[in-house]
Design an enzyme around this catalytic site. Structure first.
Site, PDB file in Angstrom:
ATOM      1  N   ARG A 109     -34.909 -15.332  11.083  1.00  0.00           N
ATOM      2  CA  ARG A 109     -33.932 -14.577  10.273  1.00  0.00           C
ATOM      3  C   ARG A 109     -32.533 -15.180  10.345  1.00  0.00           C
ATOM      4  NH1 ARG A 109     -36.471  -9.777   8.797  1.00  0.00           N
ATOM      5  NH2 ARG A 109     -37.852  -8.820  10.332  1.00  0.00           N
ATOM      6  N   ASP A 140     -38.049 -13.252   7.773  1.00  0.00           N
ATOM      7  CA  ASP A 140     -38.682 -13.664   9.027  1.00  0.00           C
ATOM      8  C   ASP A 140     -40.104 -14.164   8.844  1.00  0.00           C
ATOM      9  OD1 ASP A 140     -39.669 -10.981   8.373  1.00  0.00           O
ATOM     10  OD2 ASP A 140     -40.660 -11.069  10.321  1.00  0.00           O
ATOM     11  N   GLY A 171     -44.202  -5.677  -5.121  1.00  0.00           N
ATOM     12  CA  GLY A 171     -43.509  -4.501  -5.661  1.00  0.00           C
ATOM     13  C   GLY A 171     -43.917  -3.208  -4.961  1.00  0.00           C
ATOM     14  N   ASN A 172     -44.823  -3.294  -3.992  1.00  0.00           N
ATOM     15  CA  ASN A 172     -45.270  -2.091  -3.267  1.00  0.00           C
ATOM     16  C   ASN A 172     -44.107  -1.370  -2.598  1.00  0.00           C
ATOM     17  OD1 ASN A 172     -47.972  -2.500  -3.914  1.00  0.00           O
ATOM     18  ND2 ASN A 172     -48.394  -3.656  -2.046  1.00  0.00           N
ATOM     19  N   THR A 173     -43.231  -2.140  -1.979  1.00  0.00           N
ATOM     20  CA  THR A 173     -42.088  -1.547  -1.271  1.00  0.00           C
ATOM     21  C   THR A 173     -41.178  -0.830  -2.260  1.00  0.00           C
ATOM     22  OG1 THR A 173     -42.224  -3.378   0.290  1.00  0.00           O
ATOM     23  CG2 THR A 173     -40.226  -2.047   0.371  1.00  0.00           C
ATOM     24  N   ASP A 184     -34.149  -8.153  -0.123  1.00  0.00           N
ATOM     25  CA  ASP A 184     -34.153  -9.588   0.135  1.00  0.00           C
ATOM     26  C   ASP A 184     -35.114 -10.290  -0.823  1.00  0.00           C
ATOM     27  OD1 ASP A 184     -36.289  -8.257   1.315  1.00  0.00           O
ATOM     28  OD2 ASP A 184     -36.209  -9.350   3.207  1.00  0.00           O
ATOM     29  N   ASP A 226     -41.981  -8.964  -3.876  1.00  0.00           N
ATOM     30  CA  ASP A 226     -43.246  -9.705  -3.940  1.00  0.00           C
ATOM     31  C   ASP A 226     -44.211  -8.893  -4.810  1.00  0.00           C
ATOM     32  OD1 ASP A 226     -45.897 -10.578  -3.044  1.00  0.00           O
ATOM     33  OD2 ASP A 226     -44.964 -11.569  -1.371  1.00  0.00           O
ATOM     34  N   LYS A 236     -40.794 -12.786  -6.829  1.00  0.00           N
ATOM     35  CA  LYS A 236     -42.010 -13.570  -7.079  1.00  0.00           C
ATOM     36  C   LYS A 236     -42.740 -12.978  -8.284  1.00  0.00           C
ATOM     37  CE  LYS A 236     -42.812 -14.752  -2.199  1.00  0.00           C
ATOM     38  NZ  LYS A 236     -43.725 -14.572  -1.047  1.00  0.00           N
TER      39      LYS A 236
END
Ligand code: 5GP
Ligand code: MG
Length: 178
Positions: free
Chosen positions: A168, A162, A108-110, A103, A106, A134
């Site tokens: 959502r 969310d 990039g950690n995920t 989605d 941000d 971002k």
């Protein structure tokens, strides 16, 4: 259009649903034209459920598959930097052309965590598609192959995203109002 209130915060309209549809179309078209064969899309829940659903209806590549994983790094309106465990991936990924559906990217950690988890799989190719990105928050070197729209470091909700689990269902994307 009207502002909305979620928990203690007020949000204003940022990307109306008509523009979201155009962005989704452009990402799907880019993937359709990328030459990838028999892709396995992997959508990152919960936030990407609407993006994934709308995207898949625009994908015309034969033998496309979709699967879902869950993994989260957010609490409140700021990334915690911590990423939880991965749930939902139990098929063999050997030889597959993977396209991650996010989605929003941000820090990039995920994405980095997902890549770590996929490192020992003998994938044929690995690409990432995200609705929102971002660039000012992103601090990784991992290339992002398909970007819907780059946005400033605003906190956004709606269309799957969310604020502490609510919002959502909103058809438009809203940003925090200052
Ligand atoms: P990252 O790991 O790249 O910092 O963040 C990725 C995840 O954080 C996204 O999948 C999303 O769930 C959440 N996130 C990042 N930015 C936002 C935002 O502006 N709004 C919402 N609702 N979630 C966000
Ligand atoms: Mg998320």
């Amino acid at each position: 259009m009207k502002d909305i209130k979620l928990h203690d915060k007020t949000f204003e309209i940022y990307i109306p649903e008509t523009e979201i549809a155009e962005i989704v179309n452009s990402v799907a078209t880019a993937i359709n034209n990328s030459g990838v064969e028999k892709p396995l899309f992997i959508a990152v829940l919960n936030g990407s459920f609407l993006f994934a659903a709308d995207m898949m209806r625009k994908i015309t590549i034969p033998n496309s598959e979709i699967s879902f994983i869950k993994l989260s790094s957010y609490q409140g309106t700021e990334s915690t930097g911590k990423v939880n465990e991965l749930i939902g991936l139990n098929q063999d990924l050997k030889g597959r052309n993977i396209i991650i559906l996010e989605d929003i990217i941000d820090t990039g950690n995920t994405l980095e965590k997902i890549i770590e988890l996929f490192q020992n799989e003998e994938l044929t190719s690995f690409k990432t598609a995200t609705l929102l990105y971002k660039p000012k928050a992103y601090n990784k070197d991992i290339p992002i192959d398909f970007i819907g729209k780059s946005i400033p470091n605003d906190f956004v909700v709606g269309y799957g995203l969310d604020y502490e689990e609510i919002g959502r269902n909103l058809p438009h994307i809203y940003k925090l109002k200052n």
